[in-house]
Design a protein around this motif. Structure first.
Motif, PDB file in Angstrom:
ATOM      1  N   LEU A 150      81.786 -13.850  -0.287  1.00  0.00           N
ATOM      2  CA  LEU A 150      83.216 -13.822  -0.563  1.00  0.00           C
ATOM      3  C   LEU A 150      83.792 -15.212  -0.802  1.00  0.00           C
ATOM      4  CD1 LEU A 150      84.443 -11.134   1.998  1.00  0.00           C
ATOM      5  CD2 LEU A 150      84.040 -10.870  -0.456  1.00  0.00           C
ATOM      6  N   ASP A 151      83.068 -16.232  -0.409  1.00  0.00           N
ATOM      7  CA  ASP A 151      83.560 -17.604  -0.538  1.00  0.00           C
ATOM      8  C   ASP A 151      82.674 -18.396  -1.479  1.00  0.00           C
ATOM      9  OD1 ASP A 151      85.612 -17.124   1.266  1.00  0.00           O
ATOM     10  OD2 ASP A 151      84.349 -17.588   2.984  1.00  0.00           O
ATOM     11  N   PRO A 152      83.201 -19.456  -2.085  1.00  0.00           N
ATOM     12  CA  PRO A 152      82.399 -20.271  -3.003  1.00  0.00           C
ATOM     13  C   PRO A 152      81.200 -20.887  -2.294  1.00  0.00           C
ATOM     14  CG  PRO A 152      84.738 -20.804  -3.187  1.00  0.00           C
ATOM     15  CD  PRO A 152      84.586 -19.939  -1.968  1.00  0.00           C
ATOM     16  N   ALA A 153      80.162 -21.164  -3.062  1.00  0.00           N
ATOM     17  CA  ALA A 153      78.980 -21.825  -2.501  1.00  0.00           C
ATOM     18  C   ALA A 153      79.354 -23.213  -2.020  1.00  0.00           C
ATOM     19  CB  ALA A 153      77.872 -21.905  -3.547  1.00  0.00           C
ATOM     20  N   ARG A 154      78.813 -23.591  -0.868  1.00  0.00           N
ATOM     21  CA  ARG A 154      79.058 -24.928  -0.336  1.00  0.00           C
ATOM     22  C   ARG A 154      77.869 -25.818  -0.674  1.00  0.00           C
ATOM     23  NH1 ARG A 154      80.726 -21.352   3.590  1.00  0.00           N
ATOM     24  NH2 ARG A 154      78.674 -21.424   4.571  1.00  0.00           N
ATOM     25  N   SER A 155      78.161 -27.061  -0.998  1.00  0.00           N
ATOM     26  CA  SER A 155      77.092 -28.005  -1.306  1.00  0.00           C
ATOM     27  C   SER A 155      76.686 -28.729  -0.028  1.00  0.00           C
ATOM     28  CB  SER A 155      77.571 -29.015  -2.352  1.00  0.00           C
ATOM     29  OG  SER A 155      78.695 -29.736  -1.876  1.00  0.00           O
ATOM     30  N   GLY A 156      75.638 -29.501  -0.120  1.00  0.00           N
ATOM     31  CA  GLY A 156      75.193 -30.275   1.032  1.00  0.00           C
ATOM     32  C   GLY A 156      74.347 -29.436   1.968  1.00  0.00           C
ATOM     33  N   ALA A 157      74.294 -29.864   3.230  1.00  0.00           N
ATOM     34  CA  ALA A 157      73.408 -29.229   4.198  1.00  0.00           C
ATOM     35  C   ALA A 157      73.928 -27.874   4.666  1.00  0.00           C
ATOM     36  CB  ALA A 157      73.203 -30.152   5.399  1.00  0.00           C
ATOM     37  N   ALA A 158      75.249 -27.701   4.683  1.00  0.00           N
ATOM     38  CA  ALA A 158      75.838 -26.481   5.250  1.00  0.00           C
ATOM     39  C   ALA A 158      75.884 -25.365   4.204  1.00  0.00           C
ATOM     40  CB  ALA A 158      77.234 -26.775   5.792  1.00  0.00           C
ATOM     41  N   ARG A 159      74.717 -24.940   3.736  1.00  0.00           N
ATOM     42  CA  ARG A 159      74.653 -23.865   2.753  1.00  0.00           C
ATOM     43  C   ARG A 159      74.459 -22.537   3.463  1.00  0.00           C
ATOM     44  NH1 ARG A 159      70.338 -24.507  -1.541  1.00  0.00           N
ATOM     45  NH2 ARG A 159      68.989 -24.834   0.278  1.00  0.00           N
ATOM     46  N   ASP A 160      75.128 -21.502   2.958  1.00  0.00           N
ATOM     47  CA  ASP A 160      74.931 -20.198   3.567  1.00  0.00           C
ATOM     48  C   ASP A 160      73.584 -19.630   3.138  1.00  0.00           C
ATOM     49  OD1 ASP A 160      75.347 -19.254   0.990  1.00  0.00           O
ATOM     50  OD2 ASP A 160      77.384 -18.542   1.390  1.00  0.00           O
ATOM     51  N   LEU A 161      73.222 -18.501   3.732  1.00  0.00           N
ATOM     52  CA  LEU A 161      71.910 -17.933   3.488  1.00  0.00           C
ATOM     53  C   LEU A 161      71.744 -17.489   2.042  1.00  0.00           C
ATOM     54  CD1 LEU A 161      69.277 -17.303   4.958  1.00  0.00           C
ATOM     55  CD2 LEU A 161      70.194 -15.048   5.521  1.00  0.00           C
ATOM     56  N   ALA A 162      72.814 -16.953   1.451  1.00  0.00           N
ATOM     57  CA  ALA A 162      72.731 -16.531   0.050  1.00  0.00           C
ATOM     58  C   ALA A 162      72.367 -17.702  -0.860  1.00  0.00           C
ATOM     59  CB  ALA A 162      74.054 -15.909  -0.386  1.00  0.00           C
ATOM     60  N   ALA A 163      72.952 -18.868  -0.596  1.00  0.00           N
ATOM     61  CA  ALA A 163      72.639 -20.054  -1.398  1.00  0.00           C
ATOM     62  C   ALA A 163      71.208 -20.512  -1.163  1.00  0.00           C
ATOM     63  CB  ALA A 163      73.622 -21.178  -1.071  1.00  0.00           C
ATOM     64  N   LEU A 165      68.675 -18.698  -0.393  1.00  0.00           N
ATOM     65  CA  LEU A 165      67.748 -17.743  -0.994  1.00  0.00           C
ATOM     66  C   LEU A 165      67.894 -17.653  -2.505  1.00  0.00           C
ATOM     67  CD1 LEU A 165      68.052 -14.846   1.618  1.00  0.00           C
ATOM     68  CD2 LEU A 165      66.223 -16.557   1.442  1.00  0.00           C
ATOM     69  N   GLY A 166      68.893 -18.354  -3.060  1.00  0.00           N
ATOM     70  CA  GLY A 166      69.112 -18.300  -4.493  1.00  0.00           C
ATOM     71  C   GLY A 166      69.633 -16.962  -4.973  1.00  0.00           C
ATOM     72  N   LEU A 167      70.398 -16.264  -4.132  1.00  0.00           N
ATOM     73  CA  LEU A 167      70.940 -14.956  -4.495  1.00  0.00           C
ATOM     74  C   LEU A 167      72.170 -15.123  -5.386  1.00  0.00           C
ATOM     75  CD1 LEU A 167      70.702 -13.088  -1.067  1.00  0.00           C
ATOM     76  CD2 LEU A 167      69.050 -13.105  -2.957  1.00  0.00           C
ATOM     77  N   PRO A 168      72.449 -14.156  -6.245  1.00  0.00           N
ATOM     78  CA  PRO A 168      73.639 -14.260  -7.104  1.00  0.00           C
ATOM     79  C   PRO A 168      74.919 -14.212  -6.279  1.00  0.00           C
ATOM     80  CG  PRO A 168      72.662 -12.070  -7.256  1.00  0.00           C
ATOM     81  CD  PRO A 168      71.691 -12.911  -6.482  1.00  0.00           C
ATOM     82  N   ARG A 169      75.945 -14.907  -6.766  1.00  0.00           N
ATOM     83  CA  ARG A 169      77.244 -14.911  -6.092  1.00  0.00           C
ATOM     84  C   ARG A 169      78.314 -14.226  -6.940  1.00  0.00           C
ATOM     85  NH1 ARG A 169      76.458 -18.614  -1.849  1.00  0.00           N
ATOM     86  NH2 ARG A 169      78.605 -18.340  -1.152  1.00  0.00           N
ATOM     87  N   ASP A 170      78.119 -14.203  -8.248  1.00  0.00           N
ATOM     88  CA  ASP A 170      79.070 -13.535  -9.123  1.00  0.00           C
ATOM     89  C   ASP A 170      79.011 -12.024  -8.881  1.00  0.00           C
ATOM     90  OD1 ASP A 170      80.806 -13.514 -11.675  1.00  0.00           O
ATOM     91  OD2 ASP A 170      79.192 -12.092 -12.119  1.00  0.00           O
ATOM     92  N   PRO A 171      80.163 -11.361  -8.699  1.00  0.00           N
ATOM     93  CA  PRO A 171      80.161  -9.925  -8.384  1.00  0.00           C
ATOM     94  C   PRO A 171      79.394  -9.074  -9.381  1.00  0.00           C
ATOM     95  CG  PRO A 171      82.339 -10.843  -7.992  1.00  0.00           C
ATOM     96  CD  PRO A 171      81.532 -11.930  -8.626  1.00  0.00           C
ATOM     97  N   ALA A 172      79.508  -9.374 -10.672  1.00  0.00           N
ATOM     98  CA  ALA A 172      78.772  -8.596 -11.675  1.00  0.00           C
ATOM     99  C   ALA A 172      77.272  -8.806 -11.540  1.00  0.00           C
ATOM    100  CB  ALA A 172      79.248  -8.971 -13.079  1.00  0.00           C
ATOM    101  N   ALA A 173      76.865 -10.034 -11.230  1.00  0.00           N
ATOM    102  CA  ALA A 173      75.437 -10.325 -11.043  1.00  0.00           C
ATOM    103  C   ALA A 173      74.903  -9.648  -9.785  1.00  0.00           C
ATOM    104  CB  ALA A 173      75.212 -11.836 -10.988  1.00  0.00           C
ATOM    105  N   VAL A 174      75.730  -9.600  -8.736  1.00  0.00           N
ATOM    106  CA  VAL A 174      75.336  -8.892  -7.516  1.00  0.00           C
ATOM    107  C   VAL A 174      75.137  -7.408  -7.824  1.00  0.00           C
ATOM    108  CG1 VAL A 174      76.068  -8.196  -5.199  1.00  0.00           C
ATOM    109  CG2 VAL A 174      76.447 -10.553  -5.972  1.00  0.00           C
ATOM    110  N   ALA A 175      76.066  -6.829  -8.601  1.00  0.00           N
ATOM    111  CA  ALA A 175      75.957  -5.418  -8.974  1.00  0.00           C
ATOM    112  C   ALA A 175      74.671  -5.167  -9.755  1.00  0.00           C
ATOM    113  CB  ALA A 175      77.174  -4.995  -9.795  1.00  0.00           C
ATOM    114  N   ALA A 176      74.344  -6.061 -10.672  1.00  0.00           N
ATOM    115  CA  ALA A 176      73.124  -5.904 -11.460  1.00  0.00           C
ATOM    116  C   ALA A 176      71.880  -5.991 -10.584  1.00  0.00           C
ATOM    117  CB  ALA A 176      73.076  -6.966 -12.563  1.00  0.00           C
ATOM    118  N   ALA A 177      71.896  -6.901  -9.607  1.00  0.00           N
ATOM    119  CA  ALA A 177      70.750  -7.037  -8.711  1.00  0.00           C
ATOM    120  C   ALA A 177      70.557  -5.766  -7.885  1.00  0.00           C
ATOM    121  CB  ALA A 177      70.935  -8.243  -7.796  1.00  0.00           C
TER     122      ALA A 177
END
Length: 332
Positions: A150-163, A165-177
């Motif tokens: 739901l939030d933009p990707a953060r740069s640096g060390a404090a990356r969330d798990l989705a970042a 793992l290289g998972l899509p963040r765009d809602p349409a890309a998530v739907a396609a996955a």
């Protein structure tokens, strides 16, 4: 075609598992990055959720949105992933089901809260362990989860798990996955406190000035002792993925891998040395190990920690162990 459930967690005071992480951002952040738990905002589906629902619907999926404010409400959603009745009476996930789950997450803690309930639903008690369960596991393959950040990707060390793992963040890309992608299976850490860890845990804290507070504990990984409890520890990282691989400028975990079936552990211990002129200098000695399980026995009364972003205090022995490939995400 698939039935897809878009699950959002409610406000922090009602969040399952004791909270959605630090910062009070259980319902995410406003567009300017300010955390919010405003009830009206939390009741209204976030824009990414609506966009993902539209993308799924456009592809012919039957979409249901749900907001869970308690463990029981999460369980109601997870029940849609149950498989047919078994002869042994166990509740088991449907490995060939046509219902897929997408979790809208403002933090890794929210995703953890859902997986925690999933484990509690499908892990059989030891007394009823079925013959078709893998010997290195205590639970079956959990249903894959679509992750909608739901939030933009953060740069640096404090990356969330989705970042990470290289998972899509765009809602349409998530739907396609979710509709067209493959299930990427990942290791899961369970612990004897009844919870789970997706990314990792960091034990230790700092004072108001940012100086590390030393503590003592016995830390053991598959029989390898990283600390016997007699010396001060600055930090201990327990990693499935890389969220706690670094502490400031210090590398703690060396290449943690959430698919290798092992937990990565590091203990940072201050070591005092003296120069030729007799001047005292303190450096951090990092001791590392990998294994199936790690046990931490605190010698101090309370040791603060973060586990997938959720704060806690360790006052007794805690063990984490690896469930290889137990959970999965839909990846493009």
């Amino acid at each position: 075609m698939y039935d897809v459930v878009l699950l959002t967690l409610g406000s922090e005071r009602d969040a399952p598992g004791g909270g959605c992480g630090s910062g009070g951002a259980c319902c995410g952040s406003t567009d300017d990055g300010v955390a919010t738990t405003d009830p009206e905002r939390c009741e209204t589906p976030r824009v990414p959720v609506l966009a993902c629902a539209d993308a799924l619907t456009a592809r012919g999926a039957r979409v249901t949105t749900a907001t869970a404010r308690s463990d029981a409400e999460i369980d109601e959603v997870l029940a849609r992933l149950d498989g047919p009745a078994r002869a042994d009476g166990l509740t088991w996930p449907d490995q060939d089901g046509k219902t897929r789950l997408v979790v809208a997450t403002a933090s890794d803690a929210q995703l953890r809260a859902v997986l925690r309930r999933m484990v509690r639903r499908y892990a059989p008690p030891p007394s009823r362990r079925p013959a078709d369960l893998a010997g290195n596991r205590t639970l079956p393959d959990l249903p894959p989860v679509g992750v909608l950040p739901l939030d933009p990707a953060r740069s640096g060390a404090a990356r969330d798990l989705a970042a990470q793992l290289g998972l899509p963040r765009d809602p349409a890309a998530v739907a396609a996955a979710v509709l067209d992608g493959t299930a990427r299976r990942l290791d899961l850490l369970r612990n004897d406190g009844g919870s789970v860890t997706l990314d990792g845990a960091l034990l230790g804290a700092a004072d108001d000035a940012g100086r590390p507070l030393h503590w003592r504990a016995r830390v053991e990984v598959d029989g390898t002792v990283l600390s016997d409890g007699s010396e001060p520890i600055t930090a201990c990282a327990i990693g499935n993925a890389g969220g706690y691989a670094r502490l400031g400028e210090v590398d703690l975990l060396a290449d943690p891998d959430p698919t290798d079936g092992r937990v990565a552990v590091a203990v940072a211990v201050p070591v005092v040395t003296r120069s030729a002129l007799g001047r005292k200098k303190v450096r951090l000695e990092v001791r590392r190990a990998r294994g199936r399980a790690v046990a931490v026995v605190p010698r101090d009364e309370k040791v603060p920690f973060l586990d997938d972003g959720v704060e806690g205090e360790l006052s007794r022995k805690r063990s984490w162990w690896t469930e290889p490939g137990a959970w999965a995400v839909w990846a493009g």
